[in-house]
Write a protein that holds these residues in place. Structure first.
Motif, PDB file in Angstrom:
ATOM      1  N   LEU A 179       0.826  -1.206   0.000  1.00 36.22           N
ATOM      2  CA  LEU A 179       0.000   0.000   0.000  1.00 36.22           C
ATOM      3  C   LEU A 179       0.862   1.259   0.000  1.00 36.22           C
ATOM      4  O   LEU A 179       0.432   2.310  -0.488  1.00 36.22           O
ATOM      5  CB  LEU A 179      -0.917  -0.003   1.225  1.00 36.22           C
ATOM      6  N   ASN A 215      -3.176   2.405  -4.902  1.00 34.05           N
ATOM      7  CA  ASN A 215      -4.255   3.147  -4.244  1.00 34.05           C
ATOM      8  C   ASN A 215      -4.849   2.379  -3.072  1.00 34.05           C
ATOM      9  O   ASN A 215      -5.146   2.949  -2.024  1.00 34.05           O
ATOM     10  CB  ASN A 215      -5.356   3.471  -5.243  1.00 34.05           C
ATOM     11  N   GLU A 216      -5.034   1.071  -3.252  1.00 36.03           N
ATOM     12  CA  GLU A 216      -5.631   0.233  -2.222  1.00 36.03           C
ATOM     13  C   GLU A 216      -5.050  -1.168  -2.324  1.00 36.03           C
ATOM     14  O   GLU A 216      -4.583  -1.585  -3.399  1.00 36.03           O
ATOM     15  CB  GLU A 216      -7.156   0.148  -2.379  1.00 36.03           C
ATOM     16  N   THR A 217      -5.085  -1.911  -1.227  1.00 31.00           N
ATOM     17  CA  THR A 217      -4.735  -3.328  -1.241  1.00 31.00           C
ATOM     18  C   THR A 217      -5.755  -4.095  -0.411  1.00 31.00           C
ATOM     19  O   THR A 217      -6.327  -3.555   0.551  1.00 31.00           O
ATOM     20  CB  THR A 217      -3.326  -3.572  -0.665  1.00 31.00           C
ATOM     21  N   TYR A 218      -5.984  -5.330  -0.787  1.00 32.30           N
ATOM     22  CA  TYR A 218      -6.926  -6.191  -0.073  1.00 32.30           C
ATOM     23  C   TYR A 218      -6.331  -7.586   0.031  1.00 32.30           C
ATOM     24  O   TYR A 218      -5.541  -8.011  -0.822  1.00 32.30           O
ATOM     25  CB  TYR A 218      -8.279  -6.252  -0.792  1.00 32.30           C
ATOM     26  N   GLN A 229      -9.768 -11.095   3.699  1.00 28.45           N
ATOM     27  CA  GLN A 229     -10.858 -10.115   3.702  1.00 28.45           C
ATOM     28  C   GLN A 229     -11.967 -10.522   2.746  1.00 28.45           C
ATOM     29  O   GLN A 229     -13.158 -10.453   3.078  1.00 28.45           O
ATOM     30  CB  GLN A 229     -10.328  -8.737   3.297  1.00 28.45           C
ATOM     31  N   PRO A 245     -14.045  -2.783  -3.183  1.00 28.67           N
ATOM     32  CA  PRO A 245     -13.947  -4.152  -2.652  1.00 28.67           C
ATOM     33  C   PRO A 245     -15.040  -5.076  -3.181  1.00 28.67           C
ATOM     34  O   PRO A 245     -14.820  -6.274  -3.347  1.00 28.67           O
ATOM     35  CB  PRO A 245     -14.053  -3.967  -1.140  1.00 28.67           C
ATOM     36  N   VAL A 265      -4.752  -2.480  -6.093  1.00 29.26           N
ATOM     37  CA  VAL A 265      -5.560  -1.582  -6.918  1.00 29.26           C
ATOM     38  C   VAL A 265      -4.729  -0.340  -7.223  1.00 29.26           C
ATOM     39  O   VAL A 265      -4.258   0.343  -6.308  1.00 29.26           O
ATOM     40  CB  VAL A 265      -6.862  -1.174  -6.207  1.00 29.26           C
ATOM     41  N   ARG A 299      -3.805   3.505  -8.533  1.00 33.08           N
ATOM     42  CA  ARG A 299      -4.454   4.805  -8.427  1.00 33.08           C
ATOM     43  C   ARG A 299      -5.236   5.099  -9.708  1.00 33.08           C
ATOM     44  O   ARG A 299      -4.857   4.632 -10.795  1.00 33.08           O
ATOM     45  CB  ARG A 299      -3.404   5.892  -8.219  1.00 33.08           C
TER      46      ARG A 299
END
Length: 558
Positions: A442, A448-451, A455, A466, A484, A486
């Motif tokens: 991240l 921009n995002e990590t998952y 989760q 998500p 994800v 940006r």
């Protein structure tokens, strides 16, 4: 006397009533009840996927389109103006599979064009299958099948519904653009081998030999006539909806000094080699339509009361977009020429199947981002991920934190795949490792995002990014950590457009329908890619594909 008169009057009234009642009963008996129609029976359904078509290509070039192509399907049919992919990654293989299965990669299993197979410990291609042989070529280009797609398609359901009497033919330049829409039971799927052959081929999954009409088509000069310069359809000065022809955001054809019209390199003009280059011109779409119309004729599609299905994917829009980008005059010219091809298709359907006897839908497999380097020139936040630099930094982090990099099995397609056995042997908690890696990534530029897989496995997301990632994440096939980018960022070279993200520019695509059983109109209500298959299934009165998660679009159906 009065009593006699009263009796006569009462008798008269009784006779009149009896006579009137008998006449009413006779009339009622004469009016036969109309049979209830529970399904439409078009002679042919034509499914059209335009590879990499953003919705705004419809509105942006609207004033240049003729009356018989895009405008006909909009004016005579139904336009879903707020149509989206409800998952990521937004790529060709998953897109074609999702349109036809009525579900997302989480269910149908086509999670990318290529992905790392955790069981086989190697990368696999969405349509490859070495258990089948090429048909029509000596190369491996025909060793394909839909075996990695885990659910049925609307084309499969049509075959089952009609006891295999409804015919299904799928055509595309790309193998995956034909194999996946054709489903598991297609009569035939054909794709174009470029290179030095320029011929249409197939797989032994469908047939042992090409039909004679395909052999004859390949032996003709139907493809060779397109080995010619690519000039603009209209005066290039009229293409005001696109950027300058000469700019630094577009790729070059071989031996070109500038990315400008006319494109007339030697390979375009040579008739004995390099047909691959035609895929990167609008002529690739015309070649596809020529072959599709030959299939319509030779396979007698739409000639009886049993519904047939012709699946067409126009791939050159994607090739041109990747090479020249969203804002190029090349992409504009490609869509103006596709508009003429659509008009040619609809005219042939009118003649060979009959006006009002067929149903058409048109959509896309994904959208595309503006060239990030162009966006930056316009002061819009955008950029490129340095994937090699990220991977080197990430390996150093893993080595420092865990003492080994063996726990990282693979990194691709914005996912990290971990070796669960090694993590277990090192007495580490998988959930904690996933979270630590997600937090590390991240912090990288362009992310921009990590998952984490944990989760996505343990939660149910109903909206936002998500939600899209969860719909694209398959428990048995996808990775442990998802990245994800940006908005406006890509892992790509500095020229041309790409796709794959959960952002609006990749998810917003057209859905147009017209023909038998389709209302005229439009809607701004949100519709989604998995809604297409159950809508067509409901129209035909057949079972939905067995993994369907979408819903029929009620506004569309008469």
């Amino acid at each position: 006397m009065k009593k006699i008169d009263l009796l006569l009057v009462l008798s008269f009234i009784l006779v009149v009533n009896l006579s009137f009642g008998q006449r009413k009963r006779r009339k009622a008996a004469e009016v036969k009840p109309q049979p209830v129609q529970i399904a439409e029976t078009p002679k042919l359904v034509v499914g059209i996927i335009v590879d990499q078509m953003r919705y705004d290509y419809l509105s942006r070039f609207w004033n240049h389109y003729g009356e018989g192509g895009f405008k006909r399907i909009v004016n005579d049919g139904f336009n879903c103006k707020n149509h989206h992919f409800n998952y990521a990654p937004t790529k060709t293989g998953p897109g074609h599979a999702s349109v036809y299965t009525g579900t997302t990669p989480a269910t149908h299993g086509i999670i990318a064009n290529d992905w790392y197979d955790k069981r086989l410990d190697k990368e696999v291609y969405c349509a490859s299958d070495d258990s089948y042989a090429s048909v029509g070529t000596t190369s491996d280009a025909g060793k394909m099948s839909p075996h990695r797609m885990l659910t049925t398609t609307m084309t499969d359901q049509l075959r089952l519904h009609t006891q295999q009497r409804g015919k299904v033919i799928a055509v595309a330049l790309k193998d995956r653009g034909a194999v996946l829409p054709g489903g598991h039971t297609a009569n035939a799927a054909y794709w174009f081998e470029g290179g030095n052959t320029g011929e249409w081929i197939s797989s032994s999954y469908y047939m042992q030999n090409l039909p004679q009409w395909v052999v004859d088509f390949n032996a003709s000069d139907r493809v060779e006539v397109y080995k010619k310069p690519w000039t603009t359809l209209k005066d290039i000065a009229l293409y005001r909806e696109s950027g300058p022809d000469n700019n630094s955001y577009e790729g070059l054809f071989e031996e070109e000094a500038t990315p400008t019209f006319p494109h007339d390199t030697p390979n375009m003009l040579a008739k004995d080699r390099d047909f691959e280059i035609l895929k990167y011109t609008p002529y690739g779409n015309s070649i596809t339509l020529d072959f599709a119309l030959e299939a319509l004729q030779q396979e007698n599609l739409g000639k009886d009361a049993i519904t047939d299905f012709l699946a067409i994917s126009f791939s050159s829009t994607d090739y041109v977009g990747h090479k020249f980008g969203v804002n190029s005059k090349e992409i504009q010219d490609t869509y103006l020429r596709l508009d003429l091809d659509l008009e040619r298709l609809f005219n042939q359907l009118d003649q060979k199947v009959g006006v009002g006897e067929y149903t058409v839908f048109l959509t896309a497999d994904h959208g595309a981002v503006h060239v990030p380097s162009y966006l930056r020139s316009q002061k819009i936040p955008a950029g490129y991920l340095d994937l090699e630099g990220m991977q080197n930094k990430f390996k150093e982090y893993v080595k420092y934190t865990y003492g080994t990099t063996d726990m990282i099995k693979h990194m691709s397609d914005s996912q990290v795949f971990l070796d669960h056995k090694i993590i277990s042997n090192l007495d580490m908690d998988l959930k904690s490792v996933q979270e630590d890696i997600a937090l590390e990534l991240l912090d990288y530029e362009g992310v921009n995002e990590t998952y984490t897989a944990y989760q996505l496995w343990q939660n149910e997301y109903n909206h936002g990014i998500p939600h899209l990632l969860q719909n694209g994440w398959n428990q048995k096939r996808s990775g442990d950590v998802l990245i994800v980018k940006r908005p406006g960022f890509a892992h790509y070279h500095s020229t041309g457009s790409t796709h794959g993200s959960p952002m609006m520019y990749d998810t917003h695509t057209p859905l147009l329908l017209f023909g038998k059983g389709i209302k005229k109109g439009s809607t701004f209500n949100r519709t989604e890619i998995p809604d297409i298959a159950p809508t067509i299934a409901a129209l035909l009165g057949m079972a939905f594909p067995n993994g369907t998660t979408g819903e029929p679009i009620a506004e569309v159906l008469e």
